[in-house]
Design a protein around this motif. Structure first.
Motif, PDB file in Angstrom:
ATOM      1  N   MET A   1      35.444  25.579 113.059  1.00  0.00           N
ATOM      2  CA  MET A   1      36.456  24.736 112.466  1.00  0.00           C
ATOM      3  C   MET A   1      37.801  25.007 113.148  1.00  0.00           C
ATOM      4  SD  MET A   1      37.103  24.313 108.444  1.00  0.00           S
ATOM      5  CE  MET A   1      37.857  22.855 107.853  1.00  0.00           C
ATOM      6  N   ALA A   2      38.626  24.004 113.228  1.00  0.00           N
ATOM      7  CA  ALA A   2      39.896  24.117 113.934  1.00  0.00           C
ATOM      8  C   ALA A   2      40.884  24.979 113.157  1.00  0.00           C
ATOM      9  CB  ALA A   2      40.493  22.730 114.145  1.00  0.00           C
ATOM     10  N   ARG A   3      41.867  25.497 113.869  1.00  0.00           N
ATOM     11  CA  ARG A   3      42.942  26.265 113.236  1.00  0.00           C
ATOM     12  C   ARG A   3      43.983  25.296 112.713  1.00  0.00           C
ATOM     13  NH1 ARG A   3      42.655  30.214 118.041  1.00  0.00           N
ATOM     14  NH2 ARG A   3      41.554  31.955 117.140  1.00  0.00           N
ATOM     15  N   ARG A   4      43.669  24.691 111.577  1.00  0.00           N
ATOM     16  CA  ARG A   4      44.532  23.667 111.008  1.00  0.00           C
ATOM     17  C   ARG A   4      44.474  23.786 109.485  1.00  0.00           C
ATOM     18  NH1 ARG A   4      45.603  17.661 112.306  1.00  0.00           N
ATOM     19  NH2 ARG A   4      45.388  18.395 114.420  1.00  0.00           N
ATOM     20  N   CYS A   5      45.637  23.692 108.846  1.00  0.00           N
ATOM     21  CA  CYS A   5      45.706  23.707 107.385  1.00  0.00           C
ATOM     22  C   CYS A   5      45.127  22.399 106.861  1.00  0.00           C
ATOM     23  CB  CYS A   5      47.156  23.873 106.930  1.00  0.00           C
ATOM     24  SG  CYS A   5      47.359  23.819 105.131  1.00  0.00           S
ATOM     25  N   GLU A   6      44.243  22.491 105.866  1.00  0.00           N
ATOM     26  CA  GLU A   6      43.566  21.301 105.356  1.00  0.00           C
ATOM     27  C   GLU A   6      44.448  20.467 104.430  1.00  0.00           C
ATOM     28  OE1 GLU A   6      39.528  21.833 104.015  1.00  0.00           O
ATOM     29  OE2 GLU A   6      39.338  23.646 105.238  1.00  0.00           O
ATOM     30  N   ILE A   7      45.608  20.984 104.024  1.00  0.00           N
ATOM     31  CA  ILE A   7      46.511  20.213 103.166  1.00  0.00           C
ATOM     32  C   ILE A   7      47.637  19.582 103.976  1.00  0.00           C
ATOM     33  CG2 ILE A   7      48.204  20.376 101.301  1.00  0.00           C
ATOM     34  CD1 ILE A   7      46.423  22.336  99.915  1.00  0.00           C
ATOM     35  N   CYS A   8      48.410  20.407 104.678  1.00  0.00           N
ATOM     36  CA  CYS A   8      49.587  19.878 105.372  1.00  0.00           C
ATOM     37  C   CYS A   8      49.332  19.561 106.841  1.00  0.00           C
ATOM     38  CB  CYS A   8      50.766  20.841 105.248  1.00  0.00           C
ATOM     39  SG  CYS A   8      50.541  22.396 106.121  1.00  0.00           S
ATOM     40  N   GLY A   9      48.210  20.010 107.404  1.00  0.00           N
ATOM     41  CA  GLY A   9      47.889  19.708 108.790  1.00  0.00           C
ATOM     42  C   GLY A   9      48.595  20.591 109.805  1.00  0.00           C
ATOM     43  N   LYS A  10      49.174  21.709 109.361  1.00  0.00           N
ATOM     44  CA  LYS A  10      49.855  22.624 110.285  1.00  0.00           C
ATOM     45  C   LYS A  10      48.842  23.150 111.298  1.00  0.00           C
ATOM     46  CE  LYS A  10      53.078  25.086 108.473  1.00  0.00           C
ATOM     47  NZ  LYS A  10      53.820  26.129 107.747  1.00  0.00           N
ATOM     48  N   GLN A  11      49.224  23.159 112.583  1.00  0.00           N
ATOM     49  CA  GLN A  11      48.307  23.548 113.654  1.00  0.00           C
ATOM     50  C   GLN A  11      49.049  24.376 114.698  1.00  0.00           C
ATOM     51  OE1 GLN A  11      46.886  19.875 115.230  1.00  0.00           O
ATOM     52  NE2 GLN A  11      48.877  19.205 115.927  1.00  0.00           N
ATOM     53  N   LYS A  48      40.689  26.285 104.280  1.00  0.00           N
ATOM     54  CA  LYS A  48      41.615  27.046 105.110  1.00  0.00           C
ATOM     55  C   LYS A  48      43.005  26.488 104.868  1.00  0.00           C
ATOM     56  CE  LYS A  48      39.057  28.667 109.098  1.00  0.00           C
ATOM     57  NZ  LYS A  48      38.926  28.563 110.565  1.00  0.00           N
ATOM     58  N   LEU A  49      43.890  27.321 104.294  1.00  0.00           N
ATOM     59  CA  LEU A  49      45.235  26.882 103.939  1.00  0.00           C
ATOM     60  C   LEU A  49      46.267  27.793 104.580  1.00  0.00           C
ATOM     61  CD1 LEU A  49      44.725  26.325 100.115  1.00  0.00           C
ATOM     62  CD2 LEU A  49      44.499  24.647 101.932  1.00  0.00           C
ATOM     63  N   CYS A  50      47.426  27.219 104.927  1.00  0.00           N
ATOM     64  CA  CYS A  50      48.531  28.050 105.395  1.00  0.00           C
ATOM     65  C   CYS A  50      49.161  28.723 104.169  1.00  0.00           C
ATOM     66  CB  CYS A  50      49.548  27.233 106.184  1.00  0.00           C
ATOM     67  SG  CYS A  50      50.388  25.966 105.247  1.00  0.00           S
ATOM     68  N   THR A  51      49.844  29.814 104.418  1.00  0.00           N
ATOM     69  CA  THR A  51      50.379  30.592 103.303  1.00  0.00           C
ATOM     70  C   THR A  51      51.450  29.835 102.538  1.00  0.00           C
ATOM     71  OG1 THR A  51      51.842  31.687 104.864  1.00  0.00           O
ATOM     72  CG2 THR A  51      49.814  32.813 104.302  1.00  0.00           C
ATOM     73  N   SER A  52      52.193  28.941 103.206  1.00  0.00           N
ATOM     74  CA  SER A  52      53.201  28.170 102.478  1.00  0.00           C
ATOM     75  C   SER A  52      52.537  27.203 101.490  1.00  0.00           C
ATOM     76  CB  SER A  52      54.116  27.425 103.446  1.00  0.00           C
ATOM     77  OG  SER A  52      53.372  26.568 104.270  1.00  0.00           O
ATOM     78  N   CYS A  53      51.392  26.632 101.838  1.00  0.00           N
ATOM     79  CA  CYS A  53      50.673  25.762 100.907  1.00  0.00           C
ATOM     80  C   CYS A  53      50.082  26.564  99.747  1.00  0.00           C
ATOM     81  CB  CYS A  53      49.556  25.006 101.637  1.00  0.00           C
ATOM     82  SG  CYS A  53      50.172  23.706 102.717  1.00  0.00           S
ATOM     83  N   ILE A  54      49.611  27.781 100.026  1.00  0.00           N
ATOM     84  CA  ILE A  54      49.068  28.635  98.964  1.00  0.00           C
ATOM     85  C   ILE A  54      50.172  28.968  97.961  1.00  0.00           C
ATOM     86  CG2 ILE A  54      48.116  30.918  98.464  1.00  0.00           C
ATOM     87  CD1 ILE A  54      46.604  30.714 101.127  1.00  0.00           C
ATOM     88  N   ARG A  55      51.368  29.270  98.456  1.00  0.00           N
ATOM     89  CA  ARG A  55      52.490  29.567  97.563  1.00  0.00           C
ATOM     90  C   ARG A  55      52.848  28.348  96.707  1.00  0.00           C
ATOM     91  NH1 ARG A  55      57.362  31.953 100.684  1.00  0.00           N
ATOM     92  NH2 ARG A  55      58.053  32.343  98.564  1.00  0.00           N
TER      93      ARG A  55
END
Length: 61
Positions: A1-11, A48-55
Motif C-alpha cells: 500500500m502507498a505511503r498516503r493518509c487515507e483521510i487527507c491524502g498526505k503523501q 493508515k492515518l497521519c498523526t494530524s488526522c489521528i489528533r
C-alpha cells in the motif's frame, strides 16, 4: 500500500538538501503515518492515518 493518509491524502514530498556550498541533492520527506483501527459506518476498519488526522479524530470523538 502507498505511503498516503487515507483521510487527507498526505503523501511523500520531494525536497532538496542544501549544503553550505549551495550544492543541492534530492531527498524525500515521508508523512508520519500510523496504523489505527477506526469505526466507519458501524464497522471497524484498519487505516493508515497521519498523526494530524489521528489528533483530529480524537478531538471529535
Amino acid at each position: 500500500m502507498a505511503r498516503r493518509c487515507e483521510i487527507c491524502g498526505k503523501q511523500p514530498q520531494v525536497n532538496n538538501n542544501v549544503s553550505h556550498a549551495n550544492n543541492k541533492t534530492k531527498k524525500r520527506s515521508l508523512p508520519n503515518l500510523k496504523s489505527k483501527v477506526v469505526e466507519v459506518e458501524g464497522q471497524e476498519k484498519r487505516m493508515k492515518l497521519c498523526t494530524s488526522c489521528i489528533r483530529t479524530l480524537n478531538k471529535v470523538s
